[in-house]
Motif scaffolding. Sequence first.
Motif, PDB file in Angstrom:
ATOM      1  N   GLU A   1      76.407  33.580 -27.856  1.00 29.60           N
ATOM      2  CA  GLU A   1      76.890  32.952 -26.978  1.00 29.60           C
ATOM      3  C   GLU A   1      76.907  32.471 -26.936  1.00 29.60           C
ATOM      4  OE1 GLU A   1      73.098  34.331 -25.049  1.00 29.60           O
ATOM      5  OE2 GLU A   1      73.733  34.418 -23.169  1.00 29.60           O
TER       6      GLU A   1
ATOM      7  N   GLU B   1      69.260  41.909 -26.364  1.00 33.54           N
ATOM      8  CA  GLU B   1      68.184  40.881 -25.901  1.00 33.54           C
ATOM      9  C   GLU B   1      67.642  42.232 -24.676  1.00 33.54           C
ATOM     10  OE1 GLU B   1      70.875  39.830 -25.993  1.00 33.54           O
ATOM     11  OE2 GLU B   1      71.999  37.617 -25.810  1.00 33.54           O
TER      12      GLU B   1
ATOM     13  N   ALA C   1      70.982  33.407 -35.223  1.00 35.84           N
ATOM     14  CA  ALA C   1      70.155  34.503 -35.333  1.00 35.84           C
ATOM     15  C   ALA C   1      69.646  35.257 -33.279  1.00 35.84           C
ATOM     16  CB  ALA C   1      69.161  34.748 -35.699  1.00 35.84           C
TER      17      ALA C   1
ATOM     18  N   GLY D   1      70.979  35.335 -21.686  1.00 37.67           N
ATOM     19  CA  GLY D   1      70.859  34.469 -20.640  1.00 37.67           C
ATOM     20  C   GLY D   1      71.778  32.903 -20.628  1.00 37.67           C
TER      21      GLY D   1
ATOM     22  N   ARG E   1      56.263  42.499 -37.767  1.00 38.93           N
ATOM     23  CA  ARG E   1      56.954  41.766 -38.722  1.00 38.93           C
ATOM     24  C   ARG E   1      55.194  41.151 -39.211  1.00 38.93           C
ATOM     25  NH1 ARG E   1      61.144  42.345 -36.002  1.00 38.93           N
ATOM     26  NH2 ARG E   1      63.132  41.869 -37.160  1.00 38.93           N
TER      27      ARG E   1
ATOM     28  N   ARG F   1      74.165  46.654 -32.239  1.00 39.85           N
ATOM     29  CA  ARG F   1      75.164  45.409 -33.635  1.00 39.85           C
ATOM     30  C   ARG F   1      76.534  46.024 -33.742  1.00 39.85           C
ATOM     31  NH1 ARG F   1      69.423  43.027 -35.671  1.00 39.85           N
ATOM     32  NH2 ARG F   1      68.312  42.732 -33.568  1.00 39.85           N
TER      33      ARG F   1
ATOM     34  N   LYS G   1      52.002  40.610 -43.478  1.00 41.08           N
ATOM     35  CA  LYS G   1      50.955  39.777 -43.587  1.00 41.08           C
ATOM     36  C   LYS G   1      49.873  39.865 -44.497  1.00 41.08           C
ATOM     37  CE  LYS G   1      53.717  36.124 -41.162  1.00 41.08           C
ATOM     38  NZ  LYS G   1      54.778  37.302 -40.881  1.00 41.08           N
TER      39      LYS G   1
ATOM     40  N   ALA H   1      68.460  33.137 -29.179  1.00 36.41           N
ATOM     41  CA  ALA H   1      67.186  32.098 -29.031  1.00 36.41           C
ATOM     42  C   ALA H   1      65.775  32.064 -29.982  1.00 36.41           C
ATOM     43  CB  ALA H   1      66.906  32.652 -27.662  1.00 36.41           C
TER      44      ALA H   1
ATOM     45  N   GLY I   1      71.726  34.640 -28.073  1.00 38.42           N
ATOM     46  CA  GLY I   1      72.139  33.180 -28.228  1.00 38.42           C
ATOM     47  C   GLY I   1      72.866  32.948 -28.772  1.00 38.42           C
TER      48      GLY I   1
ATOM     49  N   ILE J   1      62.659  33.205 -30.401  1.00 41.38           N
ATOM     50  CA  ILE J   1      61.566  34.342 -28.951  1.00 41.38           C
ATOM     51  C   ILE J   1      60.440  33.591 -29.409  1.00 41.38           C
ATOM     52  CG2 ILE J   1      63.017  36.402 -28.921  1.00 41.38           C
ATOM     53  CD1 ILE J   1      62.245  37.953 -31.584  1.00 41.38           C
TER      54      ILE J   1
HETATM   55  N1  T1G Z   1      62.797  34.354 -33.122  1.00 42.29           N
HETATM   56  C1  T1G Z   1      62.400  33.666 -33.686  1.00 42.29           C
HETATM   57  N2  T1G Z   1      62.710  34.123 -34.956  1.00 42.29           N
HETATM   58  C2  T1G Z   1      62.941  34.789 -35.362  1.00 42.29           C
HETATM   59  C3  T1G Z   1      63.706  35.070 -34.552  1.00 42.29           C
HETATM   60  C4  T1G Z   1      64.090  34.659 -33.030  1.00 42.29           C
HETATM   61  N3  T1G Z   1      65.045  35.385 -32.602  1.00 42.29           N
HETATM   62  N4  T1G Z   1      64.258  36.544 -35.970  1.00 42.29           N
HETATM   63  C5  T1G Z   1      64.429  36.445 -36.275  1.00 42.29           C
HETATM   64  N5  T1G Z   1      62.745  36.353 -36.613  1.00 42.29           N
HETATM   65  C6  T1G Z   1      61.892  35.675 -37.416  1.00 42.29           C
HETATM   66  C7  T1G Z   1      60.891  36.147 -38.250  1.00 42.29           C
HETATM   67  O1  T1G Z   1      60.342  36.800 -36.684  1.00 42.29           O
HETATM   68  C8  T1G Z   1      60.474  36.160 -39.953  1.00 42.29           C
HETATM   69  O2  T1G Z   1      59.216  35.709 -39.436  1.00 42.29           O
HETATM   70  C9  T1G Z   1      61.738  35.159 -39.759  1.00 42.29           C
HETATM   71  O3  T1G Z   1      62.240  35.226 -38.435  1.00 42.29           O
HETATM   72  C10 T1G Z   1      62.373  36.920 -40.320  1.00 42.29           C
HETATM   73  O4  T1G Z   1      62.494  37.681 -40.035  1.00 42.29           O
HETATM   74  C11 T1G Z   1      69.621  33.362 -24.913  1.00 42.29           C
HETATM   75  C12 T1G Z   1      67.796  34.852 -24.532  1.00 42.29           C
HETATM   76  C13 T1G Z   1      67.610  38.165 -37.541  1.00 42.29           C
HETATM   77  C14 T1G Z   1      67.896  40.721 -38.119  1.00 42.29           C
HETATM   78  O5  T1G Z   1      66.683  39.485 -31.198  1.00 42.29           O
HETATM   79  O6  T1G Z   1      67.069  41.116 -35.030  1.00 42.29           O
HETATM   80  O7  T1G Z   1      68.856  34.749 -27.700  1.00 42.29           O
HETATM   81  O8  T1G Z   1      57.292  36.460 -40.234  1.00 42.29           O
HETATM   82  O9  T1G Z   1      61.702  39.765 -41.152  1.00 42.29           O
HETATM   83  O10 T1G Z   1      64.533  41.076 -41.602  1.00 42.29           O
HETATM   84  O11 T1G Z   1      70.631  35.786 -24.417  1.00 42.29           O
HETATM   85  O12 T1G Z   1      65.315  38.954 -37.458  1.00 42.29           O
HETATM   86  O13 T1G Z   1      59.127  35.352 -41.766  1.00 42.29           O
HETATM   87  O14 T1G Z   1      56.957  34.352 -39.800  1.00 42.29           O
HETATM   88  O15 T1G Z   1      63.084  40.036 -39.335  1.00 42.29           O
HETATM   89  O16 T1G Z   1      66.278  39.880 -42.763  1.00 42.29           O
HETATM   90  C15 T1G Z   1      68.234  37.731 -29.835  1.00 42.29           C
HETATM   91  C16 T1G Z   1      65.944  39.123 -33.763  1.00 42.29           C
HETATM   92  C17 T1G Z   1      67.245  36.891 -29.154  1.00 42.29           C
HETATM   93  C18 T1G Z   1      67.358  38.747 -32.991  1.00 42.29           C
HETATM   94  C19 T1G Z   1      67.033  39.213 -39.956  1.00 42.29           C
HETATM   95  N6  T1G Z   1      67.889  37.829 -31.314  1.00 42.29           N
HETATM   96  N7  T1G Z   1      66.284  38.493 -34.731  1.00 42.29           N
HETATM   97  O17 T1G Z   1      66.345  40.439 -40.158  1.00 42.29           O
HETATM   98  O18 T1G Z   1      64.605  38.869 -41.504  1.00 42.29           O
HETATM   99  S1  T1G Z   1      66.796  36.572 -27.533  1.00 42.29           S
HETATM  100  C20 T1G Z   1      67.331  38.374 -32.161  1.00 42.29           C
HETATM  101  C21 T1G Z   1      66.476  40.162 -36.031  1.00 42.29           C
HETATM  102  C22 T1G Z   1      68.322  35.961 -27.241  1.00 42.29           C
HETATM  103  C23 T1G Z   1      70.031  34.467 -25.498  1.00 42.29           C
HETATM  104  C24 T1G Z   1      68.560  35.542 -25.490  1.00 42.29           C
HETATM  105  C25 T1G Z   1      66.121  39.378 -37.688  1.00 42.29           C
HETATM  106  C26 T1G Z   1      66.780  39.545 -38.238  1.00 42.29           C
HETATM  107  P1  T1G Z   1      57.923  35.120 -40.462  1.00 42.29           P
HETATM  108  P2  T1G Z   1      62.908  38.982 -40.308  1.00 42.29           P
HETATM  109  P3  T1G Z   1      65.402  39.712 -41.249  1.00 42.29           P
END
Ligand code: T1G
Length: 694
Positions: free
Chosen positions: A109, A129, A65, A137, A277, A162, A281, A67, A106, A69
């Motif tokens: 990537e 991002e 999904a 990145g 999110r 997306r 809770k 990096a 990521g 974050i």
């Molecule tokens: N990192 C850490 N935790 C994440 C996460 C992530 N990327 N994405 C989701 N979670 C956690 C979220 O906080 C929740 O935690 C649980 O997963 C379920 O998420 C290097 C720097 C993937 C479409 O922006 O869009 O890559 O509350 O409730 O509705 O270039 O999560 O259960 O403790 O949202 O099914 C780019 C962000 C990062 C994707 C799923 N990626 N995530 O949606 O579940 S930057 C994103 C989403 C990057 C690189 C750069 C959505 C989802 P908890 P959820 P969902």
Amino acid sequence: MSTQTSDTVSYSVEEGIGLIALNHPPVNAASQDLRVGLAAAVRGLEAEAGVAAIAIYGEGGAFIAGADIREFGKPVVAPTLPDVCLVIEGCCKPVVAVMHGPTLGGGLEVAISAHARVALPGLQTGFPEVTLGVLPGAGGTQRGPRLIGISATLDLATTGRRIGAEEALALGLVDRIAEGEPRQVAITVAREALAGTLKTRATGDLPVTPDQAVLDDMAAKLARTQGHLFSPHKVVEAVAGSMLPLIGGLAQERALFAECIESPQRAGLIHAFFAERAVLKIPEKGATARTVQAIGVIGGGTMGSGIATAALLAGLRVTMAERDSDALDRGRATIEKNLEGAVKRGKLSAQKRDTMLAQALVTTTDLGDFAQADLVIEAVFEDMEVKRDIFRQLDGICKPGAVLATNTSYLDVNEIAAVTGRPGDVIGLHFFSPAHIMRLLEVVVADATAPEVVATGFALGKRLRKVCVRAGVCDGFIGNRVLSHYRKVTDYLVMDGCSPAQVDRAIKGFGFAMGPFSVLDLAGLDIGWVTRKRLAPTRSPDERYVEVADRICEAGWFGRKTGRGYYLYGGDGPVENPDVLAIIEEERAKTGVEVRAFSDEDIVERYMTAMVSEAVRVLADGIALRPIDIDAVFLFGYGFPRHRGGPMHYADCVGAAALVARIERYAGEDAFYWQVPPMLRQMAETGGRFADLN
Ligand code: T1G
């Protein structure tokens, strides 16, 4: 037999195919453990003589999904994702990525550092991002242009939008779309890579077609439209580096990424991401929500028809009641207009709209038709007696177990519940106008509300794609209670020397989409007028009361809906209403204020300090569960600039001590309005932060 290279990564070999399985629930975020395991798995299979090709796939609902974050802002721990991508790309054996589900940032990537990509239906991929205040990145700004060109990369990376499998295929981000389970597809496509029927190549070796004009156009467009943001402009700089040799471009991308990570906007946007999110809770999380298929809405005004629209769009059956057929017709017409808007925005097909109106919407003037409703939402005039009368009737009509909800935006839900024989089934569901567009839903929990009724409110909110925030009962719950307080400071600023337009300009400059006086004109000045008259008997004699707003309402100027309010509406755009300026002058003279000048910074600091002050009191009173819940209310219900994270995140950025100092300075002008909340003073003394309370 499989080899575990880390807690979240393993590989196995099937007839010469090396299969790498990523398994880091819930979304395969690229944590340090996953990065270590992935790099080790690629190196391990590269070294195994019996392995001719490698495939990477994700267990669960996602490839990767993105990096992790949660690591942002913390010290970088090797291997970085760019390093892992170089290991994949540099592998001497063909590596295929099988992309499914959320494959974002990521995750994409990693996939484009492989030598070929296959997507499963249901893929959602892209570079989000920039919505988190950073930029791709891990090579996205370098390998993207090599695969899909500079223009398409800029589009994806500056919008964060997306795309699905078909568009990814059309762009060239993926080479094929396949059906099946990720692991099975992985074996099949790795064989095709070996057979040469699936083209493989190192993305980094591909040429980039220079396109300086596109880069310049995008830079100019972003300067016009997103001057208040930081990372989108850095995306353009990073993509421009793709015309360098890969290593040089990657180094520049990494440096720009680090700048974004350090920016306060990244902290604000990540906070906003988690706020959406964190609010889920709640203490009642374990309770079982009741089934809701058919809902009743009482009231076909702006709110009632907005709520009915939101429910229809979520696939629910809706019975809407009004007192007479004329009012019903107006309500139905509003729903039809709302749905037409959804069709125009491409959110709904015309055919589905027609079906909704023909089959899912029933209108009635008889509350008896709510006998079988699973949940009823009252959205009538903000008058306690009117509401209590309706709930008395509902108590006698609705089936046992039906949830009885009020959309009141201020009034005491306990008082409403008390007229029924089933207070456990009564709850507040406070929608924000326009109810089919604004994402915030305050779920107001009264003293007797049963846990499963709270869970039902949250479940309904999720179906309506709302951000639900749990609120306790007080005048205005979370958002409107805070608004009632900080709105006064805008009246004081106007009395003491500002014009409404100057206040609006300053607050817009801070990042709000609209200034407070423009918002009031949009919502209707009569709403606040009713509230002020309701609260007049309880208003403290020590409170500085400004008459300007009342005099505007007494003149019948209610804002946009009457063509005039703080502004005049009619010509090319709103212009300051000279009659309001005259009223301000009269009121200044009458009260003998000493007019003085305020800078935009003064205006913003007073506005935000007032907002934070009341927010702290809401938190201390237990009306909001956590500071981050208050941030969510303002991010999703009041247009708070997302890159600033919300009022409590702003307070942490300013610091409790500085806020206390500001309040004490302002108290010299008005000791009644400006009082330091005890929780804030204590936080200033202990060096605490609101983030510590989340
Ligand atoms: N990192 C850490 N935790 C994440 C996460 C992530 N990327 N994405 C989701 N979670 C956690 C979220 O906080 C929740 O935690 C649980 O997963 C379920 O998420 C290097 C720097 C993937 C479409 O922006 O869009 O890559 O509350 O409730 O509705 O270039 O999560 O259960 O403790 O949202 O099914 C780019 C962000 C990062 C994707 C799923 N990626 N995530 O949606 O579940 S930057 C994103 C989403 C990057 C690189 C750069 C959505 C989802 P908890 P959820 P969902």
